[in-house]
Design an enzyme around this catalytic site. Structure first.
Site, short mmCIF file in Angstrom:
data_model
loop_
_atom_site.label_atom_id
_atom_site.label_comp_id
_atom_site.label_asym_id
_atom_site.label_seq_id
_atom_site.Cartn_x
_atom_site.Cartn_y
_atom_site.Cartn_z
N ASP A 93 36.81 43.43 41.25
CA ASP A 93 35.49 42.85 40.95
C ASP A 93 35.63 41.56 40.15
O ASP A 93 36.24 41.53 39.09
CB ASP A 93 34.65 43.86 40.15
CG ASP A 93 34.44 45.17 40.90
OD1 ASP A 93 34.42 45.14 42.14
OD2 ASP A 93 34.32 46.22 40.24
N ASP A 134 42.91 41.90 40.35
CA ASP A 134 41.74 42.67 39.98
C ASP A 134 40.79 42.61 41.17
O ASP A 134 40.89 41.71 42.01
CB ASP A 134 41.10 42.05 38.73
CG ASP A 134 39.89 42.81 38.25
OD1 ASP A 134 39.87 44.05 38.35
OD2 ASP A 134 38.94 42.17 37.76
N ASN A 145 39.64 48.71 37.48
CA ASN A 145 38.94 49.68 36.64
C ASN A 145 37.62 50.01 37.32
O ASN A 145 36.87 49.10 37.68
CB ASN A 145 38.63 49.11 35.25
CG ASN A 145 39.87 48.89 34.40
OD1 ASN A 145 40.93 49.43 34.66
ND2 ASN A 145 39.72 48.10 33.35
#
Length: 190
Positions: free
Chosen positions: A10, A8, A55
């Site tokens: 962030d 991921d 995302n």
């Protein structure tokens, strides 16, 4: 076939924006302490592929454009390359919740990464995230999932309630690397 570590962005590689805010440009991007060193230790020509899956619903909400996010990633990849780190790919979900199959906890970003690079070996994969939706995505994909979190108690409690297994927890990506969490993948790769 290559082992792969999905990451991921962030909260794992860079500082998360405060709740309700977004990293909109390079000026708002800041590597987390130890993230570059951790990525450098994982990055080697015969090591696992490193693939970022992130995302970025700020795009869907109009806070930034796809081009803004692409420029952030170009700068991120450039800064990492200067430190000898090679990221194999970055895959972005620009959608709002419930509007796609790529937004984690869905696994579309992972499947797209494997479709674009058929050398990625799902049976020798791991995922590092910082949220419950990341843990859910790892479970749905059937791969070991590691959590980066300074105060892991709330997320671990939620994961336990949902019957989600977490392969390991660290306050940072560097802590996970130093705990030898990925040694199995590194050994298989070389």
């Amino acid at each position: 076939m290559r082992p792969v570590i999905f990451l991921d962005r962030d909260g794992v590689i860079d500082r998360k924006a405060p709740a309700g805010e977004y990293i909109r440009d390079w000026d708002g991007f800041a590597f987390l302490p130890g993230a570059i060193e951790a990525l450098a230790r994982l990055s080697s020509p015969d090591g696992p592929a490193l693939v970022v899956v992130t995302n970025q619903r700020g795009i869907a909400r109009g806070h930034m454009s796809q081009g803004d996010v692409d420029r952030i990633h170009e700068r991120m990849l450039g800064a990492l390359a200067e430190q000898g780190v090679s990221i194999d790919a970055v895959h972005v979900c620009p959608h709002e919740v419930g509007q796609c199959h790529c937004r984690k906890p869905e696994i579309g970003l992972f499947l797209e990464a494997m479709r674009r690079d058929p050398s990625l070996d799902r049976t020798r994969a791991a995922f590092v995230g910082d949220s419950l939706s990341d843990i859910q995505a790892g479970r749905a994909l059937g791969i070991p999932t590691y959590l980066v979190c300074e105060d892991e108690a709330p997320i671990l409690g939620q994961a336990r309630q949902l019957g989600l297994e977490i392969a390991g927890v660290g306050a940072s990506l560097l802590e996970l690397v130093e705990s030898h969490a990925f040694d199995r993948l590194m050994a298989v790769a070389s």
